[in-house]
Design an enzyme around this catalytic site. Structure first.
Site, short mmCIF file in Angstrom:
data_model
loop_
_atom_site.label_atom_id
_atom_site.label_comp_id
_atom_site.label_asym_id
_atom_site.label_seq_id
_atom_site.Cartn_x
_atom_site.Cartn_y
_atom_site.Cartn_z
N LYS A 115 0.87 -1.19 0.00
CA LYS A 115 0.00 0.00 0.00
C LYS A 115 0.90 1.23 0.00
CE LYS A 115 -1.48 2.70 3.03
NZ LYS A 115 -1.22 3.89 2.19
N GLU A 153 9.64 1.58 10.94
CA GLU A 153 10.65 2.62 10.86
C GLU A 153 9.93 3.95 10.85
OE1 GLU A 153 13.10 4.26 7.71
OE2 GLU A 153 12.73 5.49 9.48
N CYS A 177 13.58 10.89 7.03
CA CYS A 177 13.49 10.51 8.45
C CYS A 177 14.82 10.71 9.15
CB CYS A 177 12.99 9.07 8.58
SG CYS A 177 13.95 7.92 7.58
N GLU A 221 9.33 16.06 15.52
CA GLU A 221 9.98 16.00 14.22
C GLU A 221 9.24 16.96 13.28
OE1 GLU A 221 9.00 12.63 11.69
OE2 GLU A 221 11.10 12.43 11.15
P1 ADP Z 1 3.71 10.89 6.62
O1 ADP Z 1 3.25 11.97 7.54
O2 ADP Z 1 5.18 10.80 6.49
O3 ADP Z 1 2.98 10.81 5.32
P2 ADP Z 1 2.11 8.76 7.56
O4 ADP Z 1 2.38 7.90 8.74
O5 ADP Z 1 0.89 9.58 7.57
O6 ADP Z 1 3.42 9.57 7.40
O7 ADP Z 1 2.09 7.90 6.23
C1 ADP Z 1 2.91 6.79 6.01
C2 ADP Z 1 2.08 5.72 5.37
O8 ADP Z 1 1.07 5.34 6.30
C3 ADP Z 1 1.35 6.15 4.10
O9 ADP Z 1 1.31 5.05 3.19
C4 ADP Z 1 -0.04 6.45 4.61
O10 ADP Z 1 -1.03 6.33 3.61
C5 ADP Z 1 -0.17 5.35 5.64
N1 ADP Z 1 -1.25 5.55 6.62
C6 ADP Z 1 -1.76 6.70 7.08
N2 ADP Z 1 -2.77 6.44 7.96
C7 ADP Z 1 -2.88 5.08 8.05
C8 ADP Z 1 -3.71 4.18 8.77
N3 ADP Z 1 -4.65 4.61 9.61
N4 ADP Z 1 -3.53 2.85 8.58
C9 ADP Z 1 -2.58 2.38 7.75
N5 ADP Z 1 -1.76 3.19 7.03
C10 ADP Z 1 -1.90 4.52 7.18
#
Ligand code: ADP
Length: 490
Positions: free
Chosen positions: A179, A258, A292, A386
Site C-alpha cells: 500500500k 521505521e 526521516c 519532528e
Molecule cells: P507521513 O506523515 O510521512 O505521510 P504517515 O504515517 O501519515 O506519514 O504515512 C505513512 C504511510 O502510512 C502512508 O502510506 C499512509 O497512507 C499510511 N497511513 C496513514 N494512515 C494510516 C492508517 N490509519 N492505517 C494504515 N496506514 C496509514
C-alpha cells in the site's frame, strides 16, 4: 501476466497480475506538489480491494515459496535492469509526484538497483542448522517464508522506501500486498507492478492497492486484521506507526516499524569547520529536510560555535529554492500545502518564543527556504516534534558530554552524526548516543542496502537492511527426525 496499465495518465491497481479498477470504480487525482498539475488519475481502492489483494497473495504463496531460488534470484536481477533502463523517466516522476530534486532522484535511482541486486542473493540466504539433540533425534532449525506480508510505504523517498518494503520479503519467498502513500501512488507503488511484471514475477506474488487521500485506514485495517497477512512493514510517522503496532499487537502480528527521528549532528571543537558546514547543510536540507534521518538539530561546542554558525548560515542562505525539475535546485516544494503550513507555523511559533532566524525562515510559493534557527526554546513544538521540512536548530553546548546529553533528551532515536577529527573520541561518544544509526565524521542521512537500518525508542523497531531481514521475514522452525523409537514414560 498482463503487462501494461491503461495510459500514461491513468493508473489502475495491480491485483493478481492484472491492472484493475477500484472495486468502487472511484479514482483520485495524483498531483505535482510544485505546480499543482494532475500527474495521473489513480484508482481509489478500499477495503474490498485490499481483501482481493490479500486473497491473490495468499493463493500465490505456495507456488512462489517453492520456486527454486535460482528462479527467484533471476527476477530481482532482471528487475534491477528494468528499473535502470527507465532511469530518466523515474527521476522525472519522482520530481513530478513528490517534488524530489534531481540529486535526490539520482541517489534513489542508484540505491534501488543496488538493493534489488543484493536482495537477489537472499533467495539463497535462509540456510538452516543442525542442532545436537539429547534424544537421539536429528534436530534442525529451518527457515520458512512467513506467507503474505503487508507493506505500508511513505512518499518521501518513495522509490527507496517502497522497494525496501517489498524486495526482501519477496526474495525470501513471501508474497506481498503493497500500500503506497496516496502522495506517491506511482513512483512509490504502481511502478513496481510494471517493473516486476517485466522481470517475470508470477501473478499474485506482488499486489498493489492504491487509495485516495484520507482513506488509508480501511486498507491498513484489512492488512492488520486479515488472518492470511502474517507480517507487516511500516515506514512513516510515529503517530500512525504506533496505531498500527497497537492494532497488530491485538492480532499478535509482528511489525517492522521505521518511524520518525529528531536526529542530532554533533560538531565538536576539533572539527574541520568547512567539512562540518558542508555535512550539516547536506544532512539538514537534502530533499528539503523531508527524510526521516535529516539532521534536525546541530549541536556545536562553544569554542567554535560563532564561526561555525556564521559559515553555516551563509551556506544555508545560498541554497537555490524552487522548481525541482531544474537540476541545480536544492530546495524543492514541501509535499503538501498542509505540510508547508505546519513547517511555517512551527518556525513562526519558535521565533515568537525567542528563537533567532540565522538563515531563511520564509515561505516561497510551495517551498520553504532552507532555515537555520538559533536559541530555539525547549518548550516550542519545533524543539520537541519532528518537523518534516528544511529547518534545523543550532544549539551551543559547553562540552561534548553536554552535546550527548542534549542529543539523547528526545523520545526519538533514529540516526545521528558526530563531526570530529579524533576518531577514538568519536567512537566513544557514538556508544553513548541513543540511536539506531550513528555516523562518525559524517551527517545522519545515508543508507546502503546491506546495512542494518532502523531506530530505537520512538523511532521504531526491526531492521530493514542487511541480514536482519532474514529474521524479520521468515519463521524459524524446529524440526526433528527420530530414527530410533524411544521409550515414553506412560
Ligand atoms: P507521513 O506523515 O510521512 O505521510 P504517515 O504515517 O501519515 O506519514 O504515512 C505513512 C504511510 O502510512 C502512508 O502510506 C499512509 O497512507 C499510511 N497511513 C496513514 N494512515 C494510516 C492508517 N490509519 N492505517 C494504515 N496506514 C496509514
Amino acid at each position: 501476466m498482463s503487462a501494461v496499465r491503461e495510459t500514461e495518465e491513468q493508473w489502475r491497481q495491480f491485483l493478481a497480475g492484472d491492472w484493475t479498477p477500484a472495486d468502487s470504480g472511484r479514482t483520485f487525482e495524483d498531483r505535482d506538489p510544485y505546480t499543482g498539475e494532475v500527474v495521473a488519475e489513480v484508482a481509489a481502492g478500499g477495503r474490498e480491494d485490499a481483501q482481493r489483494a490479500v486473497q491473490a497473495a495468499a493463493e500465490a504463496f505456495a507456488g512462489w515459496a517453492r520456486t527454486p531460488p535460482a528462479q527467484r534470484q533471476a527476477v530481482f536481477l532482471k528487475a534491477a535492469d528494468a528499473l535502470e533502463r527507465r532511469r530518466d523517466e523515474v527521476v522525472s516522476l519522482l520530481a513530478r509526484e513528490t517534488g524530489c530534486t534531481f540529486g535526490f532522484g539520482m541517489f534513489q535511482m542508484q540505491f534501488v538497483p543496488g538493493l534489488l541486486r543484493q536482495v537477489a542473493a537472499l533467495a539463497y540466504a535462509p540456510v538452516g542448522e543442525v542442532i545436537p539433540s539429547d534424544t537421539g533425534a536429528f534436530a534442525m532449525g529451518l527457515r520458512r517464508p512467513v506467507g503474505v506480508v503487508g507493506a505500508i510505504a511513505p512518499w518521501n523517498a518513495a522509490l527507496i522506501l517502497s522497494a525496501r518494503s517489498i524486495a526482501a520479503p519477496l526474495a525470501l519467498g513471501n508474497t506481498v500486498v503493497l500500500k503506497p502513500s496516496e502522495l506517491s501512488p506511482i513512483v512509490g507503488g504502481l511502478i513496481w507492478g510494471e517493473i516486476f511484471s517485466e522481470a517475470g514475477l508470477p501473478a499474485g506474488v506482488l499486489n498493489i492497492v492504491t487509495h485516495a487521500p484520507g482513506e488509508a485506514g480501511a486498507i491498513g485495517d484489512e492488512l492488520v486484521e486479515h488472518p492470511r497477512v502474517r507480517r507487516l512493514t511500516f515506514t512513516g510517522s510515529t503517530a500512525t506507526g504506533r496505531r498500527l503496532a497497537e492494532a497488530a499487537g491485538r492480532q499478535l502480528k509482528r511489525v517492522v516499524l521505521e518511524l520518525g527521528g529528531y536526529n542530532p549532528l554533533l560538531v565538536l571543537a576539533d572539527a574541520d569547520l568547512e567539512y562540518a558546514v558542508n555535512a550539516s547543510t547536506f544532512g539538514a536540507f537534502l530533499h528539503q529536510g523531508q527524510i526521516c534521518m535529516s539532521a534536525r538539530r546541530i549541536i556545536v561546542e562553544r569554542a567554535v560555535a560563532d564561526e561555525f554558525a556564521g559559515r553555516l548560515a551563509e551556506k544555508t542562505s545560498g541554497l537555490k529554492t524552487g522548481d525541482p525539475k531544474e537540476p541545480d535546485t536544492i530546495i524543492g516544494p514541501l509535499i503538501t500545502e498542509q505540510a508547508l503550513q505546519t513547517v511555517r507555523r512551527r518556525v513562526e511559533d519558535a521565533v515568537q518564543q525567542g528563537a533567532k532566524v540565522l538563515a531563511g525562515g520564509e515561505q516561497v510559493g510551495p517551498c520553504f527556504q532552507a532555515t537555520l534557527l538559533g536559541d530555539v526554546p525547549a518548550e516550542s513544538e519545533l524543539a520537541q516534534e519532528e518537523t518534516f521540512g528544511p529547518v534545523a536548530a543550532l544549539e551551543v553546548v559547553d562540552s561534548a558530554q553536554d552535546a550527548v546529553e542534549r542529543a539523547n533528551a528526545t523520545d526519538y532515536g533514529l540516526a545521528g552524526g558526530i563531526i570530529t577529527q579524533d576518531m577514538d573520541r568519536g567512537l566513544a561518544l557514538a556508544q553513548q548516543l541513543e540511536a539506531g544509526i550513528i555516523h562518525i565524521n559524517d551527517q545522519p542521512v545515508g543508507d546502503e542496502p546491506q546495512m542494518p537500518f532502523g531506530g530505537v525508542k520512538n523511532s521504531g523497531f526491526g531492521r530493514f537492511g542487511g541480514t536482519a531481514v532474514i529474521d524479520e521475514f521468515t519463521d524459524l522452525r524446529w524440526i526433528t527426525a527420530q530414527s530410533e523409537p524411544h521409550p515414553f514414560p506412560f
